[in-house]
Design a protein around this motif. Sequence first.
Motif, PDB file in Angstrom:
ATOM      1  N   VAL A   7      38.755  43.890  44.233  1.00 46.89           N
ATOM      2  CA  VAL A   7      39.105  42.850  45.218  1.00 46.89           C
ATOM      3  C   VAL A   7      39.253  41.465  44.597  1.00 46.89           C
ATOM      4  CG1 VAL A   7      38.109  44.107  47.159  1.00 46.89           C
ATOM      5  CG2 VAL A   7      36.647  42.587  45.793  1.00 46.89           C
ATOM      6  N   ARG A   8      38.546  41.192  43.510  1.00 50.99           N
ATOM      7  CA  ARG A   8      38.600  39.894  42.830  1.00 50.99           C
ATOM      8  C   ARG A   8      38.395  38.751  43.831  1.00 50.99           C
ATOM      9  NH1 ARG A   8      43.242  42.652  40.980  1.00 50.99           N
ATOM     10  NH2 ARG A   8      42.923  43.669  38.957  1.00 50.99           N
ATOM     11  N   ASP A   9      37.332  38.871  44.604  1.00 52.27           N
ATOM     12  CA  ASP A   9      37.024  37.901  45.659  1.00 52.27           C
ATOM     13  C   ASP A   9      36.183  36.763  45.064  1.00 52.27           C
ATOM     14  OD1 ASP A   9      36.082  36.472  47.853  1.00 52.27           O
ATOM     15  OD2 ASP A   9      35.810  38.257  49.107  1.00 52.27           O
ATOM     16  N   LYS A  10      36.819  35.631  44.787  1.00 49.15           N
ATOM     17  CA  LYS A  10      36.117  34.501  44.169  1.00 49.15           C
ATOM     18  C   LYS A  10      35.045  33.933  45.089  1.00 49.15           C
ATOM     19  CE  LYS A  10      39.950  32.924  41.231  1.00 49.15           C
ATOM     20  NZ  LYS A  10      40.833  31.779  40.919  1.00 49.15           N
ATOM     21  N   ALA A  11      35.394  33.801  46.355  1.00 52.45           N
ATOM     22  CA  ALA A  11      34.454  33.171  47.299  1.00 52.45           C
ATOM     23  C   ALA A  11      33.174  33.984  47.442  1.00 52.45           C
ATOM     24  CB  ALA A  11      35.131  33.013  48.664  1.00 52.45           C
ATOM     25  N   ALA A  12      33.326  35.299  47.508  1.00 56.77           N
ATOM     26  CA  ALA A  12      32.149  36.154  47.679  1.00 56.77           C
ATOM     27  C   ALA A  12      31.486  36.507  46.349  1.00 56.77           C
ATOM     28  CB  ALA A  12      32.553  37.435  48.406  1.00 56.77           C
ATOM     29  N   GLY A  13      32.159  36.173  45.268  1.00 56.40           N
ATOM     30  CA  GLY A  13      31.610  36.519  43.958  1.00 56.40           C
ATOM     31  C   GLY A  13      31.611  38.011  43.691  1.00 56.40           C
ATOM     32  N   ARG A  14      32.602  38.704  44.249  1.00 55.09           N
ATOM     33  CA  ARG A  14      32.668  40.160  44.111  1.00 55.09           C
ATOM     34  C   ARG A  14      33.988  40.538  43.437  1.00 55.09           C
ATOM     35  NH1 ARG A  14      28.733  43.708  44.641  1.00 55.09           N
ATOM     36  NH2 ARG A  14      28.239  43.196  46.811  1.00 55.09           N
ATOM     37  N   TYR A  15      33.911  41.130  42.232  1.00 53.32           N
ATOM     38  CA  TYR A  15      35.133  41.523  41.527  1.00 53.32           C
ATOM     39  C   TYR A  15      35.668  42.853  42.049  1.00 53.32           C
ATOM     40  CZ  TYR A  15      38.570  41.533  37.784  1.00 53.32           C
ATOM     41  OH  TYR A  15      39.751  41.503  37.097  1.00 53.32           O
ATOM     42  N   TYR A  16      34.775  43.803  42.252  1.00 50.61           N
ATOM     43  CA  TYR A  16      35.205  45.061  42.863  1.00 50.61           C
ATOM     44  C   TYR A  16      34.151  45.536  43.851  1.00 50.61           C
ATOM     45  CZ  TYR A  16      31.999  47.703  39.823  1.00 50.61           C
ATOM     46  OH  TYR A  16      30.883  48.192  39.191  1.00 50.61           O
ATOM     47  N   ASN A  22      38.013  51.944  32.623  1.00 47.02           N
ATOM     48  CA  ASN A  22      37.826  50.486  32.664  1.00 47.02           C
ATOM     49  C   ASN A  22      39.126  49.745  32.980  1.00 47.02           C
ATOM     50  OD1 ASN A  22      38.989  51.187  30.245  1.00 47.02           O
ATOM     51  ND2 ASN A  22      37.659  49.893  28.980  1.00 47.02           N
ATOM     52  N   ILE A  23      39.863  50.271  33.973  1.00 49.70           N
ATOM     53  CA  ILE A  23      41.058  49.602  34.484  1.00 49.70           C
ATOM     54  C   ILE A  23      41.276  50.135  35.898  1.00 49.70           C
ATOM     55  CG2 ILE A  23      42.658  51.344  33.561  1.00 49.70           C
ATOM     56  CD1 ILE A  23      44.651  49.058  33.027  1.00 49.70           C
ATOM     57  N   SER A  24      41.770  49.291  36.789  1.00 51.53           N
ATOM     58  CA  SER A  24      41.936  49.703  38.179  1.00 51.53           C
ATOM     59  C   SER A  24      42.992  50.802  38.305  1.00 51.53           C
ATOM     60  CB  SER A  24      42.317  48.507  39.050  1.00 51.53           C
ATOM     61  OG  SER A  24      43.487  47.876  38.582  1.00 51.53           O
ATOM     62  N   ARG A  25      43.021  51.427  39.475  1.00 51.52           N
ATOM     63  CA  ARG A  25      43.904  52.569  39.704  1.00 51.52           C
ATOM     64  C   ARG A  25      45.354  52.198  39.415  1.00 51.52           C
ATOM     65  NH1 ARG A  25      45.740  56.230  44.237  1.00 51.52           N
ATOM     66  NH2 ARG A  25      45.330  58.307  43.397  1.00 51.52           N
ATOM     67  N   PRO A  26      46.107  53.085  38.725  1.00 51.01           N
ATOM     68  CA  PRO A  26      47.503  52.781  38.387  1.00 51.01           C
ATOM     69  C   PRO A  26      48.353  52.528  39.635  1.00 51.01           C
ATOM     70  CG  PRO A  26      46.718  54.666  37.119  1.00 51.01           C
ATOM     71  CD  PRO A  26      45.665  54.373  38.142  1.00 51.01           C
ATOM     72  N   PRO A  27      49.390  51.706  39.520  1.00 52.84           N
ATOM     73  CA  PRO A  27      50.277  51.440  40.657  1.00 52.84           C
ATOM     74  C   PRO A  27      50.831  52.709  41.308  1.00 52.84           C
ATOM     75  CG  PRO A  27      50.751  49.914  38.884  1.00 52.84           C
ATOM     76  CD  PRO A  27      49.760  50.897  38.341  1.00 52.84           C
TER      77      PRO A  27
END
Length: 450
Positions: free
Chosen positions: A182-191, A213-218
């Motif tokens: 999610v890369r949520d800066k405000a919540a401090g949550r990357y995933y 160590n990489i998010s799901r492929p497109p």
Amino acid sequence: MTTNETVRPRQLTLGALVHGSGGHIAGWRHPDARPDGQLDFAFHADLARTLERGRFDALFVADVVAIWGHQLDSLSRTGRAEHFEPLTLLSALSLVTEHIGLAATATTTYNHPFHIARKFASLDHLSGGRAGWNVVTSVVPLEAANFGHDTHLEHELRYRRADEFVQVVKALWDSFDDGAVVRDKAAGRYYDPAGLHPPHHRGEHFTVRGPLNISRPPQGHPVVFQAGSSTTGREFAARHGEVLFTTQHELGAAQDFYADIKARAAAHGRDPAQVLVWPGLTPLVAATEAEAGRRLAELQDLIHDDVARRLVQDNLGELDLTDRPLDGPLPDIPDSNRSRSRRDLLVKLAREDKLTIRQLAARFAAGSAVAGTPEQIADHIETWFRTRAADGFNISFPYLPGPAEDFVDHVVPLLQRRGLFRTEYAGPTLRENLGLPRPAAAVRQFQEAG
């Protein structure tokens, strides 16, 4: 069963098999060939853009993790002593193309699932969803010596390892749910931790904790290509393959293979329309049939005697033809640990057509060559497509770049006018252009061994 044909009409698909300076064993010697293009990125970039202009689904780079032969008498007379590592080349090509799929061979015998899952996921991200993996079990015993082995793994064992390998790779691609990063800066949550699924796999051949160590492929999963023609290979292809390469020279045999693969896929609970069969095709386009035949004969004449002997010998197995006359018959062929389907095909050709070793080499070098006018080549493609011998073709050009340009400029427009082939790409991903669904993320439960 709902098939893919209910979603969109059945449409021809095309891939281009790129062999450096050309697919013919003597293609590099042709006066118009570019053997200097083997390690020239600008050459490969121009070729990729030509194929994309022709609306090809995919550019495919074959590979073995060894020099393609070790006998200097023949190797030194071919262009097979050097070639790019495919994923490096395709990553670079992803920056100079927009639509064409980018597929490469990677062996399950001399790699590890984590490496392969990571590399193809990275290529899929870099290309915006255009990656494809050609799964092979390695047919060249020379590869073993480059990885600390004295002998090549036995045929059935290679396929057992490959079956587990593919399952682990897919599980690694599914390490993250779609949208879990999610890369949520405000919540401090990357995933989102709830969307992370390490495989924790322990099997006969591999122990892999994960996650990748990489998010799901497109594409969810990069498209899986496969080429298996033995009974074991067909079963493996029917379980895992989405685009299947095959070598068929006769329409009837191609129809039989096509029907067999579709039936096997259905038996595994798969939609047969989502398993595409691509026979090989080597087109040589000319203004007249006579001119095309002359050009093919000239190419065949460029095969050196050393290369002819080695071409037969290396594709039949562990035997020595050194003292056999090239213009004599093929001797009895013992079993070997190489590709059984290829060996059986060559022996069948030699016995049925009473070919000499030289003639067999020429027949094998020509492969699935169709030399003729644009109309004749388009007719061949249309016949095989409409009679269910092929869903598309894996096209190998005998030398480059001329025959590829001829095909794009003169054959593709005919296929488009006949309503067989697209005039524009369907979407940005390889799956969309092939008409294949995007797999949902799955949490797999493996049977642990030991």
